[in-house]
Write a protein that holds these residues in place. Structure first.
Motif, PDB file in Angstrom:
ATOM      1  N   HIS A  23    -107.294 -19.890  18.402  1.00 55.55           N
ATOM      2  CA  HIS A  23    -107.242 -18.432  18.244  1.00 55.55           C
ATOM      3  C   HIS A  23    -107.924 -17.721  19.405  1.00 55.55           C
ATOM      4  O   HIS A  23    -108.803 -18.270  20.044  1.00 55.55           O
ATOM      5  N   SER A  24    -107.544 -16.470  19.587  1.00 53.21           N
ATOM      6  CA  SER A  24    -108.227 -15.644  20.585  1.00 53.21           C
ATOM      7  C   SER A  24    -109.704 -15.534  20.205  1.00 53.21           C
ATOM      8  O   SER A  24    -110.045 -15.318  19.049  1.00 53.21           O
ATOM      9  N   ALA A  25    -110.570 -15.702  21.180  1.00 56.80           N
ATOM     10  CA  ALA A  25    -112.011 -15.499  20.951  1.00 56.80           C
ATOM     11  C   ALA A  25    -112.279 -13.994  20.980  1.00 56.80           C
ATOM     12  O   ALA A  25    -111.454 -13.216  21.476  1.00 56.80           O
ATOM     13  N   PRO A  26    -113.441 -13.553  20.471  1.00 56.44           N
ATOM     14  CA  PRO A  26    -113.751 -12.124  20.552  1.00 56.44           C
ATOM     15  C   PRO A  26    -113.806 -11.645  22.009  1.00 56.44           C
ATOM     16  O   PRO A  26    -114.004 -12.435  22.923  1.00 56.44           O
ATOM     17  N   LEU A  27    -113.634 -10.335  22.171  1.00 52.27           N
ATOM     18  CA  LEU A  27    -113.716  -9.739  23.515  1.00 52.27           C
ATOM     19  C   LEU A  27    -115.148  -9.729  24.015  1.00 52.27           C
ATOM     20  O   LEU A  27    -115.414  -9.751  25.201  1.00 52.27           O
ATOM     21  N   ILE A  28    -116.083  -9.628  23.068  1.00 50.64           N
ATOM     22  CA  ILE A  28    -117.488  -9.577  23.444  1.00 50.64           C
ATOM     23  C   ILE A  28    -118.070 -10.972  23.250  1.00 50.64           C
ATOM     24  O   ILE A  28    -118.178 -11.450  22.126  1.00 50.64           O
ATOM     25  N   PRO A  29    -118.398 -11.647  24.349  1.00 50.57           N
ATOM     26  CA  PRO A  29    -118.835 -13.034  24.227  1.00 50.57           C
ATOM     27  C   PRO A  29    -120.206 -13.133  23.580  1.00 50.57           C
ATOM     28  O   PRO A  29    -121.050 -12.252  23.766  1.00 50.57           O
ATOM     29  N   GLU A  30    -120.413 -14.184  22.823  1.00 49.89           N
ATOM     30  CA  GLU A  30    -121.675 -14.305  22.112  1.00 49.89           C
ATOM     31  C   GLU A  30    -122.732 -15.019  22.940  1.00 49.89           C
ATOM     32  O   GLU A  30    -123.893 -14.680  22.928  1.00 49.89           O
ATOM     33  N   HIS A  31    -122.306 -16.044  23.648  1.00 52.13           N
ATOM     34  CA  HIS A  31    -123.321 -16.880  24.292  1.00 52.13           C
ATOM     35  C   HIS A  31    -123.130 -17.000  25.796  1.00 52.13           C
ATOM     36  O   HIS A  31    -123.549 -17.972  26.380  1.00 52.13           O
ATOM     37  N   ASP A  32    -122.432 -16.064  26.392  1.00 48.74           N
ATOM     38  CA  ASP A  32    -122.246 -16.151  27.832  1.00 48.74           C
ATOM     39  C   ASP A  32    -122.936 -14.962  28.481  1.00 48.74           C
ATOM     40  O   ASP A  32    -122.457 -13.840  28.416  1.00 48.74           O
ATOM     41  N   PRO A  33    -124.106 -15.196  29.097  1.00 46.13           N
ATOM     42  CA  PRO A  33    -124.861 -14.077  29.629  1.00 46.13           C
ATOM     43  C   PRO A  33    -124.318 -13.579  30.966  1.00 46.13           C
ATOM     44  O   PRO A  33    -124.820 -12.609  31.511  1.00 46.13           O
ATOM     45  N   THR A  34    -123.281 -14.225  31.512  1.00 40.99           N
ATOM     46  CA  THR A  34    -122.857 -13.835  32.853  1.00 40.99           C
ATOM     47  C   THR A  34    -121.833 -12.702  32.842  1.00 40.99           C
ATOM     48  O   THR A  34    -121.565 -12.120  33.872  1.00 40.99           O
ATOM     49  N   VAL A  35    -121.240 -12.426  31.695  1.00 43.40           N
ATOM     50  CA  VAL A  35    -120.241 -11.348  31.653  1.00 43.40           C
ATOM     51  C   VAL A  35    -120.414 -10.489  30.405  1.00 43.40           C
ATOM     52  O   VAL A  35    -120.941 -10.947  29.398  1.00 43.40           O
ATOM     53  N   LEU A  36    -119.965  -9.230  30.489  1.00 42.52           N
ATOM     54  CA  LEU A  36    -120.035  -8.357  29.321  1.00 42.52           C
ATOM     55  C   LEU A  36    -118.828  -8.563  28.407  1.00 42.52           C
ATOM     56  O   LEU A  36    -118.918  -8.410  27.205  1.00 42.52           O
TER      57      LEU A  36
END
Ligand code: SER
Length: 590
Positions: A23-36
């Motif tokens: 499935h598509s992941a959310p637009l707002i990443p939970e655990h990736d601090p490098t991108v918004l």
């Protein structure tokens, strides 16, 4: 063929080649601090591209909703948008260049699939440099598919190289596919990648290198394929259109804008139409995301604010009634209608979407006219806009700095951006606006710290239930290399004693050196076994469940440390209110 049919065909094609759909992941990443935001299908998959096994296997296929604000200045032409859907097929250490390219070609050109005209296709390959060799392998595969040398261009790293945001980690050359979009002029024999009538439609990335902290490119043992096909662009060429704004998911928005403003789209106003159409779609998707945010002055909330305010200004430019604060809501309703079946959360959150849009539009319309007058005065009294004036427009009239730059550019002026940033820093303790890339230390370093904070988050989640209340559940989580942030339902402030007890208990678990173990099972079994699950999440048939000793158990994509003893000392920095009935803890590891 509309976007729905294209997505269905793509998934069907790659399933027939042994891929599992995710499935598509959310637009707002939970655990990736490098991108918004999730800017490409590869973002949610970074842990798996770095070697963690994926519960659904080595061949994956997906449709991913994306926001890519890097392209925001290009919106206004016929092919650029910042909110789009990307189709992707993935090989995690399985097949490589031959299958990836041959399947791309088959899907694009076979009559059974898209049946695009082979004579209108051209490709680029990596030209090679001091770090990595020219991609002769990709070139030979294209030649074996009878593509002529005239239709194969070699380009440098700036064009034909991909890796995750941040400086380190898996990366590699790519080969990009272009389609000649004009129907009334045959494709030139010789491919010129600079000619805008050749539209990029698909990118096959071959992750065969890992970039080290020292800047060296090392060949990886396990090679991955990451491909990205733009849904809107491919639908455009499939339908013989020359602008993406003419396809099923964008045209109704254009029609609605015409309806609201009483203007038809034509050459002199089309930029405003296209900006509004793209931005309202982006704003609706951000508000309606699994981890949707409201407009604010930081991070994703700031980008959202910028999208909405820019929409409002361009609506005004087109002559929309200044007293009407419902136009963004009316437009968002069109977006929800178009995408609500594929993204049901948009429907479920439609009230939140409407309320936030209306509030933001009302807020901005109160100051927009006065601010514009002020700007006109400034433009008369100075050549370029100085830092103090720009800051005044920002602070007193709520103009996002990028909008001030746009207003200035319309008068061939510039803004003292450096001075503005300094001014801004003086007024705020944090200067993070507009920063797409937040942590400059590189992905490897960031991931080492964030993996630890992620495991600490699991411990905190469980300890809160044990010490404070068994009814506590996660309401949100965000990790940067500096700290973890955990939101949970609870209706009062924690006492200092409770905070201390929670902290001590997490530290006790760390000292107990609990092994962190991953198991794979169906989501139903996971929930039966007492695993914490994310409310409203759509889980695939098989999920990973992480346990820390006998203590915490959560459905989670990982990654985590192998043993809690790696975490060091856990410290709560702050306990505060986040929203009605929701508390927030910020904590770090020392
Ligand atoms: N990551 C590549 C891109 O976004 C391919 O998916 O173009």
């Amino acid at each position: 063929m509309d976007t729905k049919q294209l997505k269905k065909k793509y998934i069907e094609f790659f399933k027939s080649k042994g891929h599992a759909e995710i499935h598509s992941a959310p637009l707002i990443p939970e655990h990736d601090p490098t991108v918004l935001f999730t800017t490409a299908g590869m973002h949610p998959l970074v842990p798996f591209l770095m070697g963690q096994p994926h519960p659904q296997g080595k061949r994956l296929v997906d449709v991913q909703k994306c926001i890519r604000t890097q392209d925001i200045d290009e919106v206004g032409d016929d092919t650029h948008i910042t909110c789009f859907e990307m189709l992707g097929n993935w090989s995690l250490g399985d097949y490589f260049k031959k299958e990836a390219i041959e399947w791309s070609w088959e899907f694009l050109t076979s009559k059974q699939w898209l049946g695009l005209d082979k004579n209108r296709i051209a490709v680029t390959c990596f030209a090679g440099d001091k770090d990595a060799l020219k991609d002769e392998e990709a070139y030979k595969i294209w030649k074996s598919l009878k593509l002529s040398d005239d239709r194969i261009a070699f380009l440098p790293k700036e064009d034909n190289w991909w890796g995750p945001a941040g400086n380190t980690g898996p990366c590699g050359p790519d080969t990009e596919m272009f389609y000649w979009k004009l129907n009334d002029r045959p494709a030139p024999k010789k491919f010129d990648p600079k000619d805008k009538n050749w539209v990029e439609i698909w990118n096959d990335v071959f992750m065969q290198y890992s970039k080290t902290k020292e800047g060296k490119y090392e060949l990886m043992k396990s090679k991955n394929v990451d491909t990205g096909l733009g849904v809107e662009r491919v639908t455009m060429v499939l339908n013989g259109k020359t602008s993406i704004f003419e396809i099923d998911v964008l045209k109704p928005i254009i029609t609605k804008i015409a309806d609201i403003t009483g203007k038809e789209m034509h050459h002199s106003n089309e930029r405003s139409f296209k900006i509004i159409a793209d931005h309202i779609r982006a704003a609706t998707f951000i508000l309606g995301d699994e981890r949707g945010v409201a407009p604010s002055n930081v991070d994703q909330g700031y980008i959202l604010r910028r999208y909405i305010r820019r929409c409002v200004r361009h609506l005004r430019l087109l002559g929309a009634d200044p007293a009407n604060a419902d136009s963004t809501v009316e437009l968002a309703k069109v977006v929800i209608k178009i995408h609500g079946d594929d993204y049901p959360l948009l429907k479920q959150k439609s009230r939140f979407i409407s309320e936030e849009l209306k509030k933001e539009q009302e807020r901005f319309q109160k100051t927009l006219d006065k601010g514009l007058k002020e700007f006109e005065k400034m433009a008369l009294s100075m050549a370029d806009i100085d830092a103090k004036s720009a800051f005044l427009l920002y602070q007193s009239y709520g103009f996002p700095i990028e909008m001030i730059e746009e207003l200035a550019a319309e008068k061939n002026r510039t803004v003292d951006r450096k001075g503005f940033d300094e001014e801004y820093r003086k007024h705020q303790e944090l200067s993070r606006i507009g920063a797409e890339q937040k942590f400059k230390g590189g992905l490897s370093e960031a991931s080492e710290i964030t993996i630890k904070l992620h495991t600490a988050t699991h411990l905190l989640n469980e300890v809160l239930r044990k010490i404070v209340s068994p009814d506590i559940h996660q309401k949100g989580s965000n990790i940067t290399p500096e700290r973890l942030r955990f939101d949970f339902n609870f209706d009062r402030k924690l006492t200092p004693e409770e905070v201390k007890k929670v902290e001590d208990e997490v530290n006790r678990l760390i000292k107990e050196a609990l092994p962190v173990v991953k198991e794979e099972m169906s989501p139903e079994d996971a929930i039966k076994k007492g695993a914490q699950a994310e409310f409203g999440a759509r889980y695939p048939s098989k999920v990973s469940v992480y346990s820390a000793g006998k203590y915490s158990k959560e459905i989670c994509m990982g990654p985590h440390v192998a043993n809690t003893k790696e975490l060091g000392h856990f410290k709560i920095l702050k306990e505060e209110s986040s929203a009605a009935g929701v508390r927030r803890i910020k904590a770090t590891l020392e």
